[in-house]
Design an enzyme around this catalytic site. Structure first.
Site, PDB file in Angstrom:
ATOM      1  N   GLU A 241      41.009  36.538  34.414  1.00 29.60           N
ATOM      2  CA  GLU A 241      41.835  37.489  34.948  1.00 29.60           C
ATOM      3  C   GLU A 241      43.478  37.224  34.897  1.00 29.60           C
ATOM      4  OE1 GLU A 241      42.286  40.776  38.782  1.00 29.60           O
ATOM      5  OE2 GLU A 241      40.756  39.290  38.665  1.00 29.60           O
ATOM      6  N   LYS A 257      38.016  44.699  38.248  1.00 26.74           N
ATOM      7  CA  LYS A 257      37.102  44.973  39.099  1.00 26.74           C
ATOM      8  C   LYS A 257      35.903  45.900  38.264  1.00 26.74           C
ATOM      9  CE  LYS A 257      37.605  43.950  43.362  1.00 26.74           C
ATOM     10  NZ  LYS A 257      37.991  42.614  42.865  1.00 26.74           N
TER      11      LYS A 257
END
Length: 439
Positions: A241, A257
């Site tokens: 990420e 997410k």
């Protein structure tokens, strides 16, 4: 301030291993590896920064102001990290949970020696005081025995360390009870979503950091892999990420997410991609965080410049599929790069919405101080651009204290099932556990 020399490499992948092995002699190391992952926003394939000339190390109190002053005065490449607990500098929050890693809240250094690799081109940036060592260092690195980077940094360390035994900070039953308490906050309307994490650890244990990093990276091959050393404290990260990147006046945030496991069967694997993309719970988690990121970016953005470039796109990695969105903005050239970070930190994917309430509840329910976990590692360029990852899928190690730790978590929303959330945590923890228990 720096002397720059370029080399064309005959075998970049071999040189990468040689370079990281050579870097182990220094007390301050930041190694960033994209693993050649295809992505829109990228500058280099690998980066190595070593040997601090100047540095800043501080707790959270006034940390961002100190970083801003350091960045503006240095006007050079600086590398380091922001711990999650810098939240206490931006808001009236506390961090009283257990901490056995003892990392400072913020650390950055100006490297004497910097290596930037892109395809087969190596750029070497040395401060003038050491630029007479460029040619000699390049020769030494090029002669490191091939493959040594995949071996132990200290050949006898593995046998002296023995097996690592992982312990749980909280049991499954306690985890489920805490998730239910978080759900009560959600149903009461205090929050919509919060990222709840749990720590796994080993006391009186040791590892070879370089070997452990190689194992972890080879399992995952993520775009934001990191080997970080500050004296006796290490971060070995396989993060997929990005937290925040600045290119000129453009700001890019790419929150994750939504997670699904991979399958060796291609048809099953494709089905898991489709199921993840259409999962209403995962999509709602992602969209809530996108809204939070948009709000955070708007605090420094030129009016009307905050845009969602990608919404709920699926990216595939060796271990998992992830749902990722890309949010961008434009900032005025007078805006400090540190202020862009300060107004968006900690990242929404690791906190929740509303952000402050979520962080208060996280502090109440979690057992361990997050520290560097769910913080960020990265760099500033001399021109004020930057790129930072999110510290997840990572092993933290305090060599002096003989303490090894990794933390995993997930977003809790109104639709969360405690048993499924626990299973997702175990999925995210799989690579770290495999590496440590298989050493």
């Amino acid at each position: 301030m720096r002397s720059v020399k370029k080399y064309t490499l005959e075998n970049p992948s071999e040189f990468k291993d040689q370079l990281l092995y050579w870097g182990q002699q220094f007390d301050d190391i930041v190694w960033l590896d994209s693993n050649k992952y295809t992505q829109q926003y990228t500058s280099y394939d690998k980066v190595l920064a070593v040997d601090a000339f100047t540095s800043i190390k501080t707790d959270y109190d006034g940390a961002f102001d100190q970083l801003k002053e350091y960045q503006e005065q240095t006007k050079d490449w600086i590398f380091g990290y922001l711990s999650y607990d810098l939240k206490n500098d931006t808001e009236n929050l506390i961090s009283n949970n257990q901490d056995e890693l003892h990392f400072p809240d913020l650390y950055f250094f100006q490297p004497k020696k910097l290596f930037l690799l892109k395809d087969d081109t190596l750029e070497v940036h040395y401060l003038r005081m050491v630029d007479d060592e460029i040619e000699q260092d390049f020769e030494i690195i090029s002669k490191v025995p091939l493959g040594i980077g995949n071996l132990s940094n200290e050949s006898d360390k593995e046998s002296s360390c023995g097996k690592v035994k992982i312990s749980l900070r909280i049991t499954k039953d306690v985890y489920k009870e805490k998730v239910n308490r978080m759900l009560a906050y959600i149903h009461r309307g205090d929050i919509y979503e919060a990222n709840f994490c749990q720590e796994f650890f080993a006391k009186d244990s040791c590892i070879d950091p370089l070997q452990t990093y190689h194992h972890l990276n080879n399992i995952s091959k993520p775009p934001f892999a990191t080997f970080f050393r500050m004296n006796n404290q290490y971060l070995l990260s396989a993060s997929p990420e990005r937290y925040l990147r600045k290119e000129g006046q453009k700001i890019i945030s790419q929150p994750i997410k939504g997670t699904a496991k991979r399958s060796e069967d291609s048809q099953d694997d494709q089905k898991m991609i489709i199921d993840l993309k259409n999962d209403p719970k995962e999509r709602s988690e992602n969209i809530m965080i996108v809204d939070l990121v948009r709000n955070d970016l708007s605090r420094t953005a030129i009016k009307g410049s905050v845009l969602v470039e990608e919404l709920c796109e699926i990216y595939s990695f060796k271990q998992v599929h992830q749902m990722i969105s890309t949010v961008i903005s434009e900032v005025d050239e007078t805006v400090s790069p540190v202020d862009v970070i300060k107004t968006t930190f900690p990242m929404g994917s690791m906190t929740g919405a509303p952000k402050i309430s979520a962080m208060q509840i996280i502090e109440e329910l979690e057992e361990s101080k997050r520290g560097l976990y769910s913080g960020a590692v990265g760099y500033f360029t001399p021109g004020g651009d930057f790129d930072f990852n999110v510290v997840i899928r990572s092993i933290l190690y305090n060599e002096k204290e003989k303490y090894i730790s990794y933390t995993v978590g997930g977003a809790i929303t109104a639709q969360s099932d405690p048993d499924k959330e626990y299973e997702e945590c175990l999925l995210k923890a799989k690579a770290m556990r495999e590496v440590l228990e298989g050493m």
